[in-house]
Design a protein around this motif. Structure first.
Motif, PDB file in Angstrom:
ATOM      1  N   TYR A  20       4.217   1.473  13.887  1.00  0.00           N
ATOM      2  CA  TYR A  20       5.625   1.164  13.771  1.00  0.00           C
ATOM      3  C   TYR A  20       6.499   2.375  13.975  1.00  0.00           C
ATOM      4  N   ASP A  75      -7.259  -6.051  -2.738  1.00  0.00           N
ATOM      5  CA  ASP A  75      -6.258  -5.718  -1.924  1.00  0.00           C
ATOM      6  C   ASP A  75      -7.074  -5.244  -0.532  1.00  0.00           C
ATOM      7  N   GLY A  76      -6.347  -5.677   0.413  1.00  0.00           N
ATOM      8  CA  GLY A  76      -6.957  -5.354   1.694  1.00  0.00           C
ATOM      9  C   GLY A  76      -7.819  -6.513   2.318  1.00  0.00           C
ATOM     10  N   GLY A  87      -6.219   0.890   6.896  1.00  0.00           N
ATOM     11  CA  GLY A  87      -5.478  -0.592   6.660  1.00  0.00           C
ATOM     12  C   GLY A  87      -5.888  -1.184   5.633  1.00  0.00           C
ATOM     13  N   SER A  88      -6.445  -0.347   4.484  1.00  0.00           N
ATOM     14  CA  SER A  88      -6.765  -0.834   3.176  1.00  0.00           C
ATOM     15  C   SER A  88      -6.452   0.183   2.489  1.00  0.00           C
ATOM     16  N   LEU A  89      -5.222  -0.253   1.733  1.00  0.00           N
ATOM     17  CA  LEU A  89      -4.681   0.772   0.716  1.00  0.00           C
ATOM     18  C   LEU A  89      -5.555   1.566  -0.177  1.00  0.00           C
ATOM     19  N   TYR A 137      -6.342   6.141   9.436  1.00  0.00           N
ATOM     20  CA  TYR A 137      -5.918   4.928   8.819  1.00  0.00           C
ATOM     21  C   TYR A 137      -6.759   3.817   8.734  1.00  0.00           C
ATOM     22  N   ASN A 186       0.360   3.793   9.703  1.00  0.00           N
ATOM     23  CA  ASN A 186       0.189   3.101  10.632  1.00  0.00           C
ATOM     24  C   ASN A 186       1.401   3.371  11.746  1.00  0.00           C
ATOM     25  N   TYR A 219       3.419   4.619   3.505  1.00  0.00           N
ATOM     26  CA  TYR A 219       3.725   3.561   4.152  1.00  0.00           C
ATOM     27  C   TYR A 219       5.272   3.444   3.846  1.00  0.00           C
ATOM     28  N   PHE A 224      -1.033  10.046   2.261  1.00  0.00           N
ATOM     29  CA  PHE A 224      -0.694   8.435   2.686  1.00  0.00           C
ATOM     30  C   PHE A 224       0.562   8.169   2.500  1.00  0.00           C
ATOM     31  N   LYS A 239       6.316  -2.309   2.467  1.00  0.00           N
ATOM     32  CA  LYS A 239       5.391  -3.285   2.475  1.00  0.00           C
ATOM     33  C   LYS A 239       4.631  -3.418   1.020  1.00  0.00           C
ATOM     34  N   LEU A 240       4.492  -2.299   0.570  1.00  0.00           N
ATOM     35  CA  LEU A 240       3.407  -2.439  -0.860  1.00  0.00           C
ATOM     36  C   LEU A 240       4.167  -2.661  -2.023  1.00  0.00           C
ATOM     37  N   ARG A 241       3.611  -3.197  -3.125  1.00  0.00           N
ATOM     38  CA  ARG A 241       4.311  -3.430  -4.279  1.00  0.00           C
ATOM     39  C   ARG A 241       4.160  -2.441  -5.331  1.00  0.00           C
ATOM     40  N   SER A 255      -7.260  -8.870   4.307  1.00  0.00           N
ATOM     41  CA  SER A 255      -7.330  -9.237   5.634  1.00  0.00           C
ATOM     42  C   SER A 255      -8.644  -8.552   6.207  1.00  0.00           C
TER      43      SER A 255
END
Ligand code: P6P
Length: 335
Positions: free
Chosen positions: A215, A118-119, A247-249, A245, A212, A265, A263, A275-277, A121
């Motif tokens: 948004y 995860d994360g 940006g990596s859960l 933050y 984040n 989202y 935290f 966004k998160l599953r 990117s």
């Protein structure tokens, strides 16, 4: 030096504490720890191995660009787990459908659901990333895993955990027997050693919120008011919270677990389900968070009570210190 406890020793000790625990379940956790060591080795070499860095050019079921390390982590998890004889199937963020156990291998009574990396990117910029996993008991008849075995509420999880590949590699897990325990990998001996026994979210928590704020304009009024209440505005001092933050859960949650705070989202105008599953991100982290004395909500209901409608169902996510999660829920209701 305090006593040296490896994760294998700890799992056996925990099993002895709970006569109901079965050895099969324990060896499932060993296998996950093995996969984590192998992934850690590659993640920590990523900067040096040209063919690992960068993207494969493919996109996954989430429509996200797939990084080579994603592929690698996915393959390691499957290869480490598919022949263990403990699983009836697996679910991965990287695969649209259930991953069956090959006919040649014995099947078992557990389901493993995971986000292999995860994360991802953040890989190319050397920001910490993580693996998240969840274990359910098979509930349907027959040997093969089915959707019913996978689409279970988080409250039913047998175990949940994550690995954070950061300045050091840490594995944190909890089981249905409770207790949250953290292990730090000593790469020189290839062992996860108990470094954070019985993790509890600090109370009072650190005054930290993690979201984040790019948004902000898409959020509900209640969500905007909650963040303004925490950090203040040009006219109001607020509660004096600071923002963190990554940006990596896994990294944002790991910090929240160890220092307290919240935290978030949230859902927003463009992502009504967030966004998160649910299955392999929110639910396992929620189990850990609750076991450590915190709360996990979708902004209205406990994450662990949500029954997923699909393998890749998304959910808004609020994780951390109980009072802060409850404050967020109240702000959303009033907004
Ligand atoms: P945003 C990483 O891509 C990830 O899935 C989580 O690890 C992280 O919490 C989230 O997305 C970050 O999303 O929209 O803030 O970039």
């Amino acid at each position: 030096m305090t006593k040296l406890v490896t994760i294998d020793r700890h799992i056996i000790d925990q099993e002895r504490l709970h006569p109901g625990a079965s050895g099969r379940f324990s060896s499932l956790l060993y296998d996950v720890a093995l996969a984590a060591k192998i992934i850690s080795r590659e993640v920590n070499m990523a900067g040096l191995i040209e063919d690992i860095m960068g993207k494969t050019g493919d996109t996954n079921v989430q429509g996200e660009e797939v990084q080579r390390l994603d592929d690698y982590a996915q393959e390691v998890m499957i290869k480490a787990m598919d022949h263990s004889g403990h699983l009836c199937c697996m679910v991965s963020e990287e695969c649209e459908d259930i991953i069956p156990i090959p006919e040649k291998f014995k099947k078992g009574k557990y389901v493993l659901l995971f986000d292999p990396l995860d994360g991802s990117s953040n890989i190319d910029v050397n920001v910490s990333i993580g693996t998240i996993f969840s274990v359910h008991r098979k509930v349907s008849p027959g040997e093969d895993g089915t959707l019913d075995d996978c689409l279970q509420a988080g409250r039913k999880q047998l175990a949940a955990g994550y690995v954070v590949y950061g300045s050091s590699t840490m594995l944190v897990y909890t089981t249905e027997y409770g207790g949250v325990h953290g292990f730090t990998l000593d790469p020189s001996i290839g062992e996860f050693l108990l470094s954070h026994p019985d993790i509890r979210i600090p109370d009072p928590p650190s005054k930290t919120y993690s979201v984040n704020e790019a948004y902000f304009s898409r959020w509900s009024r209640g969500q905007q008011q909650f963040v303004e209440q925490l950090r203040g505005t040009a006219n109001e001092p607020g509660l004096g919270f600071r923002s963190r933050y990554i940006g990596s859960l896994v990294s944002d949650f790991h910090r929240t677990l160890l220092t307290g705070g919240i935290f978030m989202y949230p859902r927003d105008r463009t992502s009504p389900e967030g966004k998160l599953r649910l299955l392999y991100e929110a639910a396992p982290l929620a189990m850990i968070c609750e076991a450590a004395g915190g709360r996990a909500s979708d902004g209205d209901r406990d994450i662990l009570d949500l029954v997923p409608e699909g393998l890749h169902a998304r959910t808004p996510l609020y994780l951390g210190s109980s009072d802060l999660v409850s404050m967020a829920e109240a702000a959303l209701k009033a907004g």
